[in-house]
Scaffold this motif. Structure first.
Motif, PDB file in Angstrom:
ATOM      1  N   VAL A 152      10.921   3.955 -97.259  1.00 21.02           N
ATOM      2  CA  VAL A 152      10.163   3.018 -96.428  1.00 21.02           C
ATOM      3  C   VAL A 152       9.743   3.682 -95.116  1.00 21.02           C
ATOM      4  CG1 VAL A 152      12.008   1.829 -95.165  1.00 21.02           C
ATOM      5  CG2 VAL A 152       9.954   0.605 -95.739  1.00 21.02           C
ATOM      6  N   VAL A 153      10.592   4.566 -94.572  1.00 20.81           N
ATOM      7  CA  VAL A 153      10.227   5.317 -93.367  1.00 20.81           C
ATOM      8  C   VAL A 153       9.013   6.190 -93.668  1.00 20.81           C
ATOM      9  CG1 VAL A 153      10.954   7.181 -91.820  1.00 20.81           C
ATOM     10  CG2 VAL A 153      12.489   5.254 -92.250  1.00 20.81           C
ATOM     11  N   CYS A 154       9.060   6.862 -94.813  1.00 21.56           N
ATOM     12  CA  CYS A 154       7.931   7.710 -95.223  1.00 21.56           C
ATOM     13  C   CYS A 154       6.666   6.867 -95.375  1.00 21.56           C
ATOM     14  CB  CYS A 154       8.276   8.411 -96.536  1.00 21.56           C
ATOM     15  SG  CYS A 154       7.010   9.567 -97.072  1.00 21.56           S
ATOM     16  N   SER A 155       6.804   5.716 -95.981  1.00 18.33           N
ATOM     17  CA  SER A 155       5.669   4.816 -96.179  1.00 18.33           C
ATOM     18  C   SER A 155       5.091   4.343 -94.845  1.00 18.33           C
ATOM     19  CB  SER A 155       6.127   3.611 -97.009  1.00 18.33           C
ATOM     20  OG  SER A 155       5.120   2.652 -97.088  1.00 18.33           O
ATOM     21  N   ILE A 156       5.955   3.991 -93.911  1.00 24.23           N
ATOM     22  CA  ILE A 156       5.508   3.550 -92.584  1.00 24.23           C
ATOM     23  C   ILE A 156       4.780   4.683 -91.869  1.00 24.23           C
ATOM     24  CG2 ILE A 156       6.326   2.897 -90.270  1.00 24.23           C
ATOM     25  CD1 ILE A 156       8.525   1.237 -91.715  1.00 24.23           C
ATOM     26  N   GLU A 157       5.356   5.883 -91.939  1.00 21.03           N
ATOM     27  CA  GLU A 157       4.737   7.033 -91.264  1.00 21.03           C
ATOM     28  C   GLU A 157       3.379   7.380 -91.863  1.00 21.03           C
ATOM     29  OE1 GLU A 157       8.681   9.369 -89.594  1.00 21.03           O
ATOM     30  OE2 GLU A 157       7.926   9.874 -91.592  1.00 21.03           O
ATOM     31  N   GLU A 158       3.239   7.180 -93.182  1.00 15.98           N
ATOM     32  CA  GLU A 158       1.975   7.489 -93.851  1.00 15.98           C
ATOM     33  C   GLU A 158       0.921   6.409 -93.628  1.00 15.98           C
ATOM     34  OE1 GLU A 158       0.959  10.164 -95.739  1.00 15.98           O
ATOM     35  OE2 GLU A 158       2.785  11.148 -95.047  1.00 15.98           O
ATOM     36  N   SER A 159       1.336   5.156 -93.564  1.00 15.66           N
ATOM     37  CA  SER A 159       0.367   4.061 -93.536  1.00 15.66           C
ATOM     38  C   SER A 159       0.056   3.522 -92.141  1.00 15.66           C
ATOM     39  CB  SER A 159       0.857   2.904 -94.408  1.00 15.66           C
ATOM     40  OG  SER A 159       2.035   2.349 -93.857  1.00 15.66           O
TER      41      SER A 159
END
Length: 170
Positions: free
Chosen positions: A123-130
């Motif tokens: 979810v951290v990766c997703s937040i950073e990407e989006s």
């Protein structure tokens, strides 16, 4: 015996001392004022204040250093909820602010994203990407992480219920 000019000069100096002492008294907090009322001239008041507050400045600096270290080493603990972690992080950031170092939201957001437990990695990766983490507010981040936490907890409860069902032979 002093002359008229010397008397006038002495009176002017006395008035200057009284004015300086009065200005110092007006500028001070009542609790501090109580500790220096026994000082008779402005210079001794000033020297006393200088000694008191130079020590205080050193203490505040040391406290701020400790808070910086605590902030830098801060990590989410296993089993800790998102709300608990945000509470701990913001408590430190607020103490730093009270010590005259204001952590900007972008710094706190970045710290939280770097220090979540492994179960939040995707979810951290997703937040950073989006999302643009430079403009992401703490409330938005907390909201996203809370949704993820609810899903994790729901999945865990479903898996646990299935495991109990299998082990009881139903």
């Amino acid at each position: 015996m002093p002359t008229g000019g010397q008397k006038k000069l002495l009176e002017e100096q006395k008035l200057k001392y009284l004015k300086a002492k009065n200005y110092l008294f007006q500028a001070l907090d009542r609790s501090i004022l109580e500790t220096i009322l026994n000082k008779d001239i402005a210079k001794s008041i000033w020297d006393s204040m200088k000694r008191k507050f130079q020590g205080t400045i050193r203490v505040k600096h040391a406290q701020l250093q400790a808070l910086r270290r605590e902030f830098d080493q801060l990590e989410m603990k296993e089993g800790e909820s998102v709300n608990e972690y945000f509470g701990r992080t913001l408590a430190i950031a607020n103490k730093m602010k009270a010590s005259s170092e204001n952590k900007k939201d972008v710094e706190v957001v970045s710290k939280i994203l770097r220090s979540m437990t492994r179960k939040f990695n995707y979810v951290v990766c997703s937040i950073e990407e989006s999302k643009d983490t430079r403009t992401l507010t703490l409330d938005e981040l907390q909201s996203s992480l809370l949704v993820h936490e609810l899903r994790i907890n729901k999945d865990f409860l479903v898996e646990e219920a299935q495991a109990l069902k299998i082990s009881s032979g139903d």
